[in-house]
Scaffold this motif. Structure first.
Motif, PDB file in Angstrom:
ATOM      1  N   LEU A 106      42.058  59.129  55.493  1.00 26.00           N
ATOM      2  CA  LEU A 106      43.067  59.013  56.552  1.00 26.00           C
ATOM      3  C   LEU A 106      44.582  59.015  55.818  1.00 26.00           C
ATOM      4  CD1 LEU A 106      41.489  56.360  58.758  1.00 26.00           C
ATOM      5  CD2 LEU A 106      41.513  58.927  59.316  1.00 26.00           C
ATOM      6  N   GLU A 107      44.764  59.377  54.597  1.00 23.97           N
ATOM      7  CA  GLU A 107      45.912  59.222  54.004  1.00 23.97           C
ATOM      8  C   GLU A 107      47.089  60.103  54.804  1.00 23.97           C
ATOM      9  OE1 GLU A 107      43.252  59.408  52.320  1.00 23.97           O
ATOM     10  OE2 GLU A 107      42.794  57.664  51.506  1.00 23.97           O
ATOM     11  N   ALA A 108      46.738  61.304  55.437  1.00 24.17           N
ATOM     12  CA  ALA A 108      47.541  62.439  55.552  1.00 24.17           C
ATOM     13  C   ALA A 108      48.208  62.104  56.834  1.00 24.17           C
ATOM     14  CB  ALA A 108      46.707  63.610  55.961  1.00 24.17           C
ATOM     15  N   PHE A 109      47.909  60.831  57.592  1.00 27.10           N
ATOM     16  CA  PHE A 109      48.459  60.380  58.932  1.00 27.10           C
ATOM     17  C   PHE A 109      49.797  59.497  58.732  1.00 27.10           C
ATOM     18  CE2 PHE A 109      43.997  61.184  59.971  1.00 27.10           C
ATOM     19  CZ  PHE A 109      44.379  62.005  61.279  1.00 27.10           C
ATOM     20  N   GLY A 110      50.592  59.180  59.619  1.00 27.99           N
ATOM     21  CA  GLY A 110      51.512  58.562  59.265  1.00 27.99           C
ATOM     22  C   GLY A 110      51.521  57.031  59.017  1.00 27.99           C
ATOM     23  N   TRP A 111      51.095  56.641  57.834  1.00 30.36           N
ATOM     24  CA  TRP A 111      51.070  55.378  57.296  1.00 30.36           C
ATOM     25  C   TRP A 111      52.154  54.796  56.681  1.00 30.36           C
ATOM     26  CZ3 TRP A 111      47.397  52.502  58.834  1.00 30.36           C
ATOM     27  CH2 TRP A 111      46.023  52.973  59.256  1.00 30.36           C
ATOM     28  N   GLY A 112      53.316  54.430  57.554  1.00 29.47           N
ATOM     29  CA  GLY A 112      54.328  53.685  56.983  1.00 29.47           C
ATOM     30  C   GLY A 112      53.979  52.178  56.771  1.00 29.47           C
ATOM     31  N   GLN A 113      55.143  51.450  56.281  1.00 29.15           N
ATOM     32  CA  GLN A 113      55.153  49.995  55.949  1.00 29.15           C
ATOM     33  C   GLN A 113      54.514  49.307  57.087  1.00 29.15           C
ATOM     34  OE1 GLN A 113      58.575  48.335  54.239  1.00 29.15           O
ATOM     35  NE2 GLN A 113      57.641  46.575  54.062  1.00 29.15           N
ATOM     36  N   ARG A 114      55.050  49.719  58.496  1.00 33.57           N
ATOM     37  CA  ARG A 114      54.714  48.843  59.470  1.00 33.57           C
ATOM     38  C   ARG A 114      53.275  49.078  59.645  1.00 33.57           C
ATOM     39  NH1 ARG A 114      55.533  49.974  65.282  1.00 33.57           N
ATOM     40  NH2 ARG A 114      55.926  52.151  64.690  1.00 33.57           N
ATOM     41  N   ALA A 115      52.625  50.549  59.778  1.00 36.85           N
ATOM     42  CA  ALA A 115      51.370  50.626  60.066  1.00 36.85           C
ATOM     43  C   ALA A 115      50.528  49.727  59.058  1.00 36.85           C
ATOM     44  CB  ALA A 115      51.106  51.922  60.035  1.00 36.85           C
ATOM     45  N   THR A 116      50.693  50.181  57.906  1.00 33.59           N
ATOM     46  CA  THR A 116      49.800  49.431  56.715  1.00 33.59           C
ATOM     47  C   THR A 116      49.954  47.856  56.791  1.00 33.59           C
ATOM     48  OG1 THR A 116      50.796  51.215  55.148  1.00 33.59           O
ATOM     49  CG2 THR A 116      49.802  49.223  54.116  1.00 33.59           C
ATOM     50  N   ALA A 117      51.068  47.161  57.011  1.00 31.33           N
ATOM     51  CA  ALA A 117      51.031  45.802  57.366  1.00 31.33           C
ATOM     52  C   ALA A 117      50.202  45.402  58.557  1.00 31.33           C
ATOM     53  CB  ALA A 117      52.499  45.355  57.353  1.00 31.33           C
ATOM     54  N   LEU A 118      50.477  46.188  59.804  1.00 35.83           N
ATOM     55  CA  LEU A 118      49.381  45.825  60.779  1.00 35.83           C
ATOM     56  C   LEU A 118      48.300  45.911  60.561  1.00 35.83           C
ATOM     57  CD1 LEU A 118      49.142  45.011  63.643  1.00 35.83           C
ATOM     58  CD2 LEU A 118      49.858  47.552  64.432  1.00 35.83           C
ATOM     59  N   ARG A 119      47.730  47.096  59.836  1.00 38.65           N
ATOM     60  CA  ARG A 119      46.316  47.130  59.444  1.00 38.65           C
ATOM     61  C   ARG A 119      45.765  46.104  58.745  1.00 38.65           C
ATOM     62  NH1 ARG A 119      43.865  52.444  56.170  1.00 38.65           N
ATOM     63  NH2 ARG A 119      41.690  52.296  57.072  1.00 38.65           N
ATOM     64  N   ALA A 120      46.515  45.583  57.536  1.00 36.99           N
ATOM     65  CA  ALA A 120      46.171  44.352  57.009  1.00 36.99           C
ATOM     66  C   ALA A 120      45.905  43.148  57.784  1.00 36.99           C
ATOM     67  CB  ALA A 120      47.193  44.224  55.794  1.00 36.99           C
TER      68      ALA A 120
END
Length: 360
Positions: free
Chosen positions: A173-187
């Motif tokens: 899924l790396e091609a999608f928009g994984w900004g800092q906000r999304a990465t933190a929410l996922r964690a």
């Protein structure tokens, strides 16, 4: 009909030369609109007999591709070298060879090639993910021979989604928009899923792919029109998976920030699967009870540092730290950082971000 075609191919094959050309054909096929010569008629006859053996030279190469999809080469020194179109009367392909050998052929004009291969003509839309975007084009082919190509309009949304899912299953899924906000929410969501389970969503790659109808479908039309995968905001996508009414407790169960004793807000790091807060020892003075998050399931892990930011202790039990290990930390640190407070009783000391006031 099959018998007649076999006789025609046999006839053409009997008149081949060592160079692979059928004699009497000349250097070039007849020009478009010119009267058809005997050689043109022979070429058309050969092509009609085996339209899947109509061949076209690959751009920038001496190799040919046959309408049936076979790659082929002329013998070295053939008189047919450089001809764009050939009506092939005989080929041979040895076991293990990537390319077939053209044993007998005659030049054919493009109009005659298309006339003989008319049953193999087709136009289709080809699409692929290139550099994170869906690229679609309309391609006209004679069997496996590409005749023309031009950009196509948007794909149907369901086709675009199927293509994106297939790519994500293969490449992640790396091609999608994984900004800092999304990465933190996922964690944060991953930590809640591990600690509590359902109804908090599975946000692993496998879980997100299984739920892609929910979070990816709203973007289907834009992706089908060529919008980049990186434009899919994964923070928005993750929030689309939050359960209700439990979603209203997200910031309570897995907060982004927490208030420390001095009143400041500090960010919590959830990237390890546990909530981690990094503080200087002086900022934790007076803090006796370590917070426990996720409805009492995840104690906050404190990484305590020196005034220079170097780690001195890791604890999820501040009361025990103050009662025991703090004395050793104080003994080691007070000489190195004399400008900072190291009280004997940290529980009654005021938390601070500053060094001691200067003496006047």
């Amino acid at each position: 009909m099959a018998e007649q075609e076999a006789r025609l191919v046999a006839l053409a094959s009997t008149v081949k030369t060592p160079g692979g050309a059928i004699p009497g054909t000349g250097a070039e096929p007849a020009a478009t609109g010119a009267p058809r010569t005997r050689e043109d008629a022979l070429a058309l006859t050969v092509a009609l007999a085996r339209p899947e053996w109509i061949a076209r030279k690959r751009p920038g190469s001496s190799a040919y591709v046959l309408a049936g999809g076979v790659g082929a080469l002329l013998p070295a020194g053939s008189a047919l070298e450089g001809q764009e179109w050939l009506a092939v009367a005989g080929i041979d392909r040895a076991s293990g060879d990537k390319q077939a050998r053209i044993l007998a052929a005659v030049p054919i004009g493009p109009d005659d090639a298309l006339e003989a291969g008319a049953p193999l003509l087709a136009t289709s839309t080809d699409a692929a993910l290139e550099s994170g975007r869906i690229r679609a084009r309309r391609v006209r082919r004679l069997g496996a021979i590409e005749l023309s190509s031009q950009p196509a309009g948007a794909l149907p949304a369901d086709e675009a989604l199927a293509m994106v899912r297939a790519s994500a299953q293969k490449n992640g899924l790396e091609a999608f928009g994984w900004g800092q906000r999304a990465t933190a929410l996922r964690a944060r969501l991953a930590a809640l899923r591990a600690a509590i389970g359902a109804p908090w969503p599975d946000v692993s790659d496998e879980g997100l792919l299984a739920a892609s109808d929910t979070w990816l479908s709203p973007h289907a039309q834009r992706l089908a029109s060529g919008a980049p995968l990186s434009g899919v905001d994964m923070a928005e996508a993750l929030r689309a998976l939050l359960p209700w009414p439990e979603a209203s407790r997200l910031d309570e169960l897995a907060p982004e920030r927490i208030t420390v004793p001095g009143g400041a807000q500090r960010a919590i790091d959830w990237s390890t699967g546990s909530p981690v807060l990094t503080l200087r020892v002086q900022q934790a003075f007076g803090w006796t009870d370590t917070p426990v998050l996720a409805d009492g399931r995840l104690p906050l892990v404190l990484h305590l540092t020196s005034p220079a930011g170097r780690p001195v202790a890791v604890t999820s039990d501040l009361a025990s730290f103050w009662a025991g290990p703090y004395a050793q930390v104080r003994a080691q640190m007070r000489g190195r950082y004399p400008k900072h407070p190291w009280p004997e009783d940290p529980l009654s000391a005021r938390p601070t971000d500053r060094a001691k006031p200067r003496r006047r």
